[in-house]
Design a protein around this motif. Structure first.
Motif, PDB file in Angstrom:
ATOM      1  N   CYS A  30       0.855  -1.200   0.000  1.00 52.82           N
ATOM      2  CA  CYS A  30       0.000   0.000   0.000  1.00 52.82           C
ATOM      3  C   CYS A  30       0.888   1.246   0.000  1.00 52.82           C
ATOM      4  O   CYS A  30       1.832   1.335   0.787  1.00 52.82           O
ATOM      5  N   VAL A  32       0.240   4.056   1.083  1.00 56.21           N
ATOM      6  CA  VAL A  32       0.047   4.872   2.288  1.00 56.21           C
ATOM      7  C   VAL A  32       0.638   4.184   3.515  1.00 56.21           C
ATOM      8  O   VAL A  32       1.507   4.723   4.188  1.00 56.21           O
ATOM      9  N   CYS A  33       0.182   2.966   3.819  1.00 51.56           N
ATOM     10  CA  CYS A  33       0.589   2.335   5.086  1.00 51.56           C
ATOM     11  C   CYS A  33       1.697   1.299   4.908  1.00 51.56           C
ATOM     12  O   CYS A  33       2.232   0.803   5.903  1.00 51.56           O
ATOM     13  N   CYS A  45      -4.461   0.113   0.052  1.00 49.23           N
ATOM     14  CA  CYS A  45      -5.228  -0.982   0.659  1.00 49.23           C
ATOM     15  C   CYS A  45      -6.638  -0.499   1.021  1.00 49.23           C
ATOM     16  O   CYS A  45      -6.891   0.702   1.148  1.00 49.23           O
ATOM     17  N   CYS A  48      -6.971   1.763   4.169  1.00 53.93           N
ATOM     18  CA  CYS A  48      -6.586   3.175   3.958  1.00 53.93           C
ATOM     19  C   CYS A  48      -7.657   3.882   3.126  1.00 53.93           C
ATOM     20  O   CYS A  48      -8.010   5.027   3.417  1.00 53.93           O
TER      21      CYS A  48
HETATM   22 ZN   LIG Z   1      -2.901   1.043   3.450  1.00 54.22          ZN
END
Ligand SMILES: [Zn+2]
Length: 246
Positions: A30, A32-33, A45, A48
């Motif tokens: 992902c 973001v995370c 994901c 997120c």
């Molecule tokens: Zn994520």
């Protein structure tokens, strides 16, 4: 692993290159995370994405867009219809995803946001009489620096859903403006006023102008003014997100 991101993204090249490289090496995490993606997830994901602050309905997004723009421009910038999918908050997962889209060369992610936006537009209306889709252009020098125009890719994503042509040739940015990030509302307007030029004699009646994020509406207003000068009769606007007043 969560990487620190700087608010002034444009001045953070070494880190961006690191992240771009990381994504190339680990495409299944992902953006973001950094957790592993599962089947059906791309770039971001589902947990997120669930944090993205979506408008409840397309008409709710249009209402807030009109309110935001009217509060800055009064009756000087009138648009036919308006759509944005998300409300953009500083420090949100959406900000991180849009940052990756804009500065890390993840143009497929921009296409995904565009397709989502197109579906969102269709969900709110049975009749979309748009003739063509016009992305807000980057200046040619900035395009070289970033390698692609995120608004172009968003427009192409919308076009796949709406089955309308993308006409990037109708509008150009004649002045290389500085980034709007960090500027006051008044400075944003001054920064983009007169920055765009449209092709003369636009034959299309109803254009959809597309950008990634609307903050004050200054960029959309300046681009729309140029298109009107070029002969466009009606202009609607669409953006992935509208910045929340914070
Ligand atoms: Zn994520």
């Amino acid at each position: 692993m969560v990487l620190q991101r700087s608010a002034s993204a444009e001045h953070n090249k070494p880190n961006m290159m690191h992240e771009e490289l990381l994504h190339l090496l680990c495409p299944n995490v992902c953006i973001v995370c950094r957790k592993g993606l599962v089947s059906g997830e791309t770039y971001c994901c589902s947990s997120c994405m669930a944090e993205f602050d979506s408008f409840s309905t397309p008409s709710a997004s249009e209402e807030m867009l009109r309110h935001t723009i009217a509060s800055r421009f009064g009756g000087k910038f009138n648009f036919e219809k308006g759509w944005c999918h998300y409300l953009f908050h500083k420090g949100s997962t959406l900000q991180q995803a849009l940052h990756s889209m804009k500065y890390e060369g993840l143009f497929n992610l921009a296409g995904n946001f565009g397709r989502q936006l197109g579906e969102w537009m269709l969900a709110g209306s049975d009749t979309l009489d748009i003739d063509c889709i016009v992305p807000v252009p980057l200046h040619s020098l900035k395009k070289i620096e970033r390698s692609y125009n995120q608004s172009q890719k968003i427009a192409e994503g919308i076009a796949k859903v709406l089955r309308k042509p993308v006409r990037s040739d109708l509008l150009m940015r004649k002045r290389n403006t500085r980034s709007q990030t960090g500027l006051s509302a008044g400075s944003r307007k001054k920064n983009v006023d007169g920055a765009f030029q449209a092709l003369a004699g636009i034959a299309s009646d109803h254009l959809l102008l597309v950008d990634d994020v609307v903050t004050t509406g200054a960029t959309m207003a300046a681009a729309a003014a140029a298109l009107r000068n070029g002969g466009a009769a009606r202009i609607s606007i669409a953006a992935v997100a509208l910045a929340a007043k914070e």
